[in-house]
Design an enzyme around this catalytic site. Structure first.
Site, PDB file in Angstrom:
ATOM      1  N   ALA A 202      16.928   2.774  77.074  1.00 43.21           N
ATOM      2  CA  ALA A 202      17.464   3.009  75.927  1.00 43.21           C
ATOM      3  C   ALA A 202      16.315   2.493  74.616  1.00 43.21           C
ATOM      4  O   ALA A 202      15.398   1.742  75.052  1.00 43.21           O
ATOM      5  CB  ALA A 202      18.760   1.963  75.867  1.00 43.21           C
ATOM      6  N   ASP A 203      16.548   2.997  73.535  1.00 45.13           N
ATOM      7  CA  ASP A 203      15.570   2.347  72.214  1.00 45.13           C
ATOM      8  C   ASP A 203      16.511   2.223  71.154  1.00 45.13           C
ATOM      9  O   ASP A 203      17.620   2.999  70.920  1.00 45.13           O
ATOM     10  CB  ASP A 203      14.515   3.326  72.418  1.00 45.13           C
ATOM     11  CG  ASP A 203      13.496   2.584  71.294  1.00 45.13           C
ATOM     12  OD1 ASP A 203      13.053   1.635  71.883  1.00 45.13           O
ATOM     13  OD2 ASP A 203      13.388   3.244  70.195  1.00 45.13           O
ATOM     14  N   THR A 204      16.105   1.456  70.351  1.00 42.75           N
ATOM     15  CA  THR A 204      17.097   1.410  68.701  1.00 42.75           C
ATOM     16  C   THR A 204      15.772   1.258  67.729  1.00 42.75           C
ATOM     17  O   THR A 204      14.960   0.572  68.063  1.00 42.75           O
ATOM     18  CB  THR A 204      17.987   0.392  68.953  1.00 42.75           C
ATOM     19  OG1 THR A 204      18.799   0.489  70.057  1.00 42.75           O
ATOM     20  CG2 THR A 204      18.729   0.319  67.576  1.00 42.75           C
TER      21      THR A 204
END
Length: 204
Positions: free
Chosen positions: A84-86
């Site tokens: 995941a990444d944000t």
């Protein structure tokens, strides 16, 4: 999860404390393997493209580690790798983790009385079948005025230095100053639950 559900293992390819907490809230057991990639080396103009590309790079890095360690993936039991990444988007500009205290301070001052968005990606890879699917999720946050002394306390404490855009809406000092969230808090924290559940189901 009911006992009739297929059994599978999960590897969370993230060192984020918030993502770990969300996975626990969702009722999953998992192991953690970090990707350790140079995120700044990957550039995309659109935040949606950036978070998806970063999640893919993290997943590939973890898979390489597994191959180097020669860890056999059990064929009887699927193993799902979740990456995941944000990023935060403010006035059209992408913000990642601040470079230091001054940048974090400027980020927080910018949000005062204004709005920002988060764009989070989730990518699930079934290591048994090779199936991979990802999605991104966007949330808009509207802030009340953030007092300077609150910003000082946040910088001093330091947690905001390690997250995208220095933005932690669940923090006790920030939570009362969040006027509106259009979307889900778990997405802002880095792992949208509904998207993750759906991708896990599709990957099995």
């Amino acid at each position: 999860m009911d006992s009739a559900a297929p059994t599978f293992k999960i590897i969370l390819g993230s060192k984020s404390k918030a993502r770990r907490e969300i996975m626990v809230e969702m009722g999953y057991e998992f192991t953690i393997m970090t990707a350790d990639i140079d995120e700044k080396a990957i550039r995309k103009e659109k935040p949606e493209d950036l978070v998806m590309t970063l999640a893919e790079a993290k997943a590939d890095a973890v898979i390489s580690k597994l191959q180097i360690a020669d860890k056999q993936v059990n064929d009887n039991e699927p193993t799902l790798l979740i990456a995941a990444d944000t990023v935060v988007v403010y006035e059209g500009m992408i913000r990642e983790k601040p470079s230091g205290k001054e940048e974090a301070r400027q980020y927080l001052k910018d949000y005062s009385g204004r709005k920002a968005s988060t764009v989070s990606s989730v990518l699930v890879t079934n290591l048994q079948t090779g199936f991979r699917k990802g999605e991104w999720d966007r949330v808009e946050i509207v802030f009340d005025e953030i007092p300077d002394d609150t910003i000082d306390k946040l910088i001093e404490e330091g947690a905001v230095l390690h997250v995208a855009g220095a933005l932690i809406i669940e923090h006790p000092l920030i939570k009362p100053l969040v006027k509106q969230v259009v979307g889900t808090t778990d997405s802002v924290m880095g792992l949208p639950k509904a998207v993750t559940e759906r991708l896990i189901a599709e990957s099995l």
